[in-house]
Enzyme design. Structure first.
Site, short mmCIF file in Angstrom:
data_model
loop_
_atom_site.label_atom_id
_atom_site.label_comp_id
_atom_site.label_asym_id
_atom_site.label_seq_id
_atom_site.Cartn_x
_atom_site.Cartn_y
_atom_site.Cartn_z
N SER A 1 0.87 -1.18 0.00
CA SER A 1 0.00 0.00 0.00
C SER A 1 0.90 1.22 0.00
CB SER A 1 -0.86 -0.02 1.28
OG SER A 1 -1.46 1.23 1.49
N TYR B 1 -2.19 -1.25 10.27
CA TYR B 1 -2.21 -1.50 8.81
C TYR B 1 -0.90 -1.03 8.19
CZ TYR B 1 -4.04 -1.22 3.95
OH TYR B 1 -4.25 -1.35 2.59
P1 NDP Z 1 -11.45 -5.66 -0.72
O1 NDP Z 1 -11.96 -5.54 0.66
O2 NDP Z 1 -12.38 -5.55 -1.87
O3 NDP Z 1 -10.60 -6.99 -0.91
C1 NDP Z 1 -9.96 -7.64 0.13
C2 NDP Z 1 -10.04 -9.11 -0.16
O4 NDP Z 1 -9.29 -9.87 0.78
C3 NDP Z 1 -11.45 -9.61 -0.14
O5 NDP Z 1 -11.63 -10.33 -1.33
C4 NDP Z 1 -11.51 -10.52 1.07
O6 NDP Z 1 -12.39 -11.58 0.77
C5 NDP Z 1 -10.07 -10.98 1.17
N1 NDP Z 1 -9.61 -11.35 2.51
C6 NDP Z 1 -9.47 -10.52 3.57
N2 NDP Z 1 -9.00 -11.20 4.62
C7 NDP Z 1 -8.83 -12.49 4.21
C8 NDP Z 1 -8.36 -13.65 4.83
N3 NDP Z 1 -7.97 -13.66 6.12
N4 NDP Z 1 -8.30 -14.80 4.12
C9 NDP Z 1 -8.70 -14.82 2.83
N5 NDP Z 1 -9.14 -13.73 2.16
C10 NDP Z 1 -9.21 -12.57 2.86
O7 NDP Z 1 -10.34 -4.51 -0.83
P2 NDP Z 1 -9.30 -4.11 -1.94
O8 NDP Z 1 -9.57 -4.77 -3.22
O9 NDP Z 1 -9.24 -2.65 -1.88
O10 NDP Z 1 -7.94 -4.66 -1.30
C11 NDP Z 1 -7.11 -5.62 -1.91
C12 NDP Z 1 -5.69 -5.43 -1.38
O11 NDP Z 1 -5.22 -4.16 -1.81
C13 NDP Z 1 -5.58 -5.44 0.14
O12 NDP Z 1 -4.39 -6.09 0.54
C14 NDP Z 1 -5.50 -3.97 0.48
O13 NDP Z 1 -4.84 -3.75 1.70
C15 NDP Z 1 -4.70 -3.46 -0.69
N6 NDP Z 1 -4.81 -2.03 -0.93
C16 NDP Z 1 -5.99 -1.43 -1.25
C17 NDP Z 1 -6.04 -0.07 -1.50
C18 NDP Z 1 -7.28 0.64 -1.89
O14 NDP Z 1 -7.26 1.87 -2.01
N7 NDP Z 1 -8.38 -0.05 -2.13
C19 NDP Z 1 -4.85 0.77 -1.39
C20 NDP Z 1 -3.65 0.04 -1.04
C21 NDP Z 1 -3.66 -1.30 -0.81
P3 NDP Z 1 -13.32 -12.29 1.91
O15 NDP Z 1 -14.00 -11.19 2.65
O16 NDP Z 1 -14.21 -13.19 1.13
O17 NDP Z 1 -12.36 -13.04 2.76
#
Ligand code: NDP
Length: 253
Positions: free
Chosen positions: A143, A156
């Site tokens: 991030s 985070y």
């Molecule tokens: P989302 O919340 O849409 O995606 C997060 C995903 O992670 C979900 O699909 C969730 O699925 C899955 N997940 C979370 N915890 C677990 C777990 N313990 N085991 C398995 N799956 C898990 O958010 P984003 O698409 O925005 O985020 C994707 C990545 O990008 C993350 O790592 C986030 O930190 C990073 N990021 C996002 C930014 C943004 O602006 N959006 C900026 C910088 C980084 P489920 O709930 O089904 O488990």
């Protein structure tokens, strides 16, 4: 150089947002996809949307990547279904925003586990499969909080900063196995995660627009090209880097 035909890819958290967009880019390049998330229905629907003519049907797996048993089961299913693993995108992540003094220890630990330990566990489980194939690609989704501080995201930011250092450590450890390990640092991207951010942090939307030179929020599809590059033969001599994909956020004074 960008052909992933015959490659097997696992995207954690690939059932929505950035993960699903990156999985789509890999599928378009010919990769065979497996997704894992905790929400079974969401993961099934996402996997169905990734079906591509002539490619094996994408595999939808349910599991919690903070639990070693869940990780082992998911990685074993991929190997059993597709015969191995070439590409891992550690995209699963979570956030909960509050001031540092307001986090409890369980909340702190959950955010470190959800953003850092999970990536370590899946990488560790993937390593022997990749080594057995003669190489592989691991992409960790950090991030801009890997670089910057934020008053509302201490655990985070600590986890995402740690993810960059872990990326470098794994890159050095596994370069001799022809496994490249890199990180992508997304800027502010419009996903479910940032919908909650806009609810939890007053004024965030306007600050992001003002601070991002591109003048807009990123879209999940903006991450596809960087992910494809770091998963493809084009990047075979690139390892240990952290690539911002942020519309210029990290270079702006
Ligand atoms: P989302 O919340 O849409 O995606 C997060 C995903 O992670 C979900 O699909 C969730 O699925 C899955 N997940 C979370 N915890 C677990 C777990 N313990 N085991 C398995 N799956 C898990 O958010 P984003 O698409 O925005 O985020 C994707 C990545 O990008 C993350 O790592 C986030 O930190 C990073 N990021 C996002 C930014 C943004 O602006 N959006 C900026 C910088 C980084 P489920 O709930 O089904 O488990």
């Amino acid at each position: 150089m960008m052909d992933l035909g015959g490659k097997v890819a696992l995207v954690t958290g690939g059932n929505g947002g950035i993960g699903l967009a990156m999985a789509g880019a890999l599928a378009d390049a010919g990769a065979t996809l497996a997704l894992v998330g905790r929400n079974a229905d969401k993961t099934e629907a996402a996997a169905a949307s990734l079906a591509r003519e002539g490619a094996p049907a994408p595999l939808a797996l349910t599991g919690d990547m903070t639990e070693e048993q869940g990780v082992a089961a998911a990685v074993a299913r991929v190997a059993a279904q597709f015969g191995g693993l070439d590409i891992l995108v550690n995209n699963a992540g979570v956030n909960d925003r509050k001031l540092p003094q307001d986090y409890t220890l369980p909340e702190w630990n959950a955010l470190i586990a959800g953003n850092l330990t999970s990536a370590f566990l899946v990488s560790k489980a993937a390593y022997p499969l990749m080594a057995a194939r003669g190489g592989g690609k691991i992409v960790n989704i950090g991030s801009i909080m890997s670089i910057f501080g934020s008053p509302m995201s201490a655990p985070y930011a600590a986890a995402k900063g740690g993810l960059v250092q872990m990326t470098k450590a794994l890159a050095t450890a596994w370069a001799g196995d022809n496994i490249q390990v890199n990180a992508i640092l997304p800027g502010w991207i419009d996903t479910d995660m940032t919908v909650t951010a806009r609810e939890q942090v007053p004024g965030l939307n306007d600050r992001v627009l003002a601070r991002t030179p591109a003048g807009r929020w990123g879209r999940p599809a903006d991450l596809g090209g960087a992910a494809l590059f770091l998963c493809a033969p084009a990047s075979d001599f690139v390892t240990g880097i952290a690539l911002p994909v942020d519309g210029g956020y990290s270079c702006a004074a």
